[in-house]
Scaffold this active site. Structure first.
Site, PDB file in Angstrom:
ATOM      1  N   THR A  27       0.839  -1.195   0.000  1.00  0.00           N
ATOM      2  CA  THR A  27       0.000   0.000   0.000  1.00  0.00           C
ATOM      3  C   THR A  27       0.875   1.245   0.000  1.00  0.00           C
ATOM      4  O   THR A  27       2.069   1.186   0.302  1.00  0.00           O
ATOM      5  CB  THR A  27      -0.943   0.020   1.223  1.00  0.00           C
ATOM      6  OG1 THR A  27      -0.155  -0.044   2.413  1.00  0.00           O
ATOM      7  CG2 THR A  27      -1.913  -1.144   1.191  1.00  0.00           C
ATOM      8  N   CYS A  28       0.253   2.356  -0.315  1.00  0.00           N
ATOM      9  CA  CYS A  28       0.933   3.638  -0.364  1.00  0.00           C
ATOM     10  C   CYS A  28       1.664   3.895   0.957  1.00  0.00           C
ATOM     11  O   CYS A  28       1.103   3.595   2.010  1.00  0.00           O
ATOM     12  CB  CYS A  28      -0.087   4.742  -0.624  1.00  0.00           C
ATOM     13  SG  CYS A  28       0.642   6.367  -0.841  1.00  0.00           S
ATOM     14  N   PRO A  29       2.860   4.366   0.907  1.00  0.00           N
ATOM     15  CA  PRO A  29       3.611   4.896  -0.234  1.00  0.00           C
ATOM     16  C   PRO A  29       4.592   3.900  -0.861  1.00  0.00           C
ATOM     17  O   PRO A  29       5.384   4.275  -1.710  1.00  0.00           O
ATOM     18  CB  PRO A  29       4.386   6.049   0.380  1.00  0.00           C
ATOM     19  CG  PRO A  29       4.760   5.518   1.741  1.00  0.00           C
ATOM     20  CD  PRO A  29       3.528   4.706   2.178  1.00  0.00           C
ATOM     21  N   LEU A  30       4.556   2.643  -0.451  1.00  0.00           N
ATOM     22  CA  LEU A  30       5.571   1.688  -0.907  1.00  0.00           C
ATOM     23  C   LEU A  30       5.631   1.487  -2.421  1.00  0.00           C
ATOM     24  O   LEU A  30       6.743   1.450  -2.981  1.00  0.00           O
ATOM     25  CB  LEU A  30       5.409   0.357  -0.181  1.00  0.00           C
ATOM     26  CG  LEU A  30       5.722   0.422   1.319  1.00  0.00           C
ATOM     27  CD1 LEU A  30       5.424  -0.910   1.994  1.00  0.00           C
ATOM     28  CD2 LEU A  30       7.159   0.829   1.561  1.00  0.00           C
ATOM     29  N   ASP A  54      -3.054  -1.942  -4.888  1.00  0.00           N
ATOM     30  CA  ASP A  54      -3.654  -0.887  -4.061  1.00  0.00           C
ATOM     31  C   ASP A  54      -4.611  -0.071  -4.925  1.00  0.00           C
ATOM     32  O   ASP A  54      -4.215   0.478  -5.947  1.00  0.00           O
ATOM     33  CB  ASP A  54      -2.553   0.005  -3.498  1.00  0.00           C
ATOM     34  CG  ASP A  54      -3.057   1.115  -2.590  1.00  0.00           C
ATOM     35  OD1 ASP A  54      -4.288   1.225  -2.388  1.00  0.00           O
ATOM     36  OD2 ASP A  54      -2.217   1.877  -2.086  1.00  0.00           O
TER      37      ASP A  54
END
Length: 89
Positions: A27-30, A54
């Site tokens: 999920t964000c920010p990965l 995501d």
């Protein structure tokens, strides 16, 4: 002028790419961080393909492209995942 060709459907021809990043399950920010790292290792004009699951990634990658000056060539959604194609500036 649009920064992305989001009209590509599942049957459309995907752009050519030099590197792929599988950020499925992240999920964000990965996913953005993984894409940024890949782009840093690439030459100007090369394309990275990033696979995400995501649901917010579509907007995240559009914003990332605007903020960094990299070109979001295409985004394709199918079967619960989205594939993003970014060209290094």
């Amino acid at each position: 002028m649009s920064d992305v060709d989001s009209s590509l459907d599942a049957g459309a021809q995907a752009p050519a790419f030099e590197q792929e990043v599988d950020a499925s399950g992240l999920t964000c920010p990965l996913p953005i961080l993984r894409a940024k790292k890949a782009l840093a290792q690439m030459e100007s004009g090369q394309v990275v393909r990033v696979i995400t699951t995501d649901r917010n990634a579509i907007r995240d990658f559009q914003a990332f492209a605007r903020q960094t000056g990299n070109t979001l060539v295409a985004q394709q959604e199918a079967e619960g995942r989205c594939v993003h194609f970014l060209r290094r500036r």
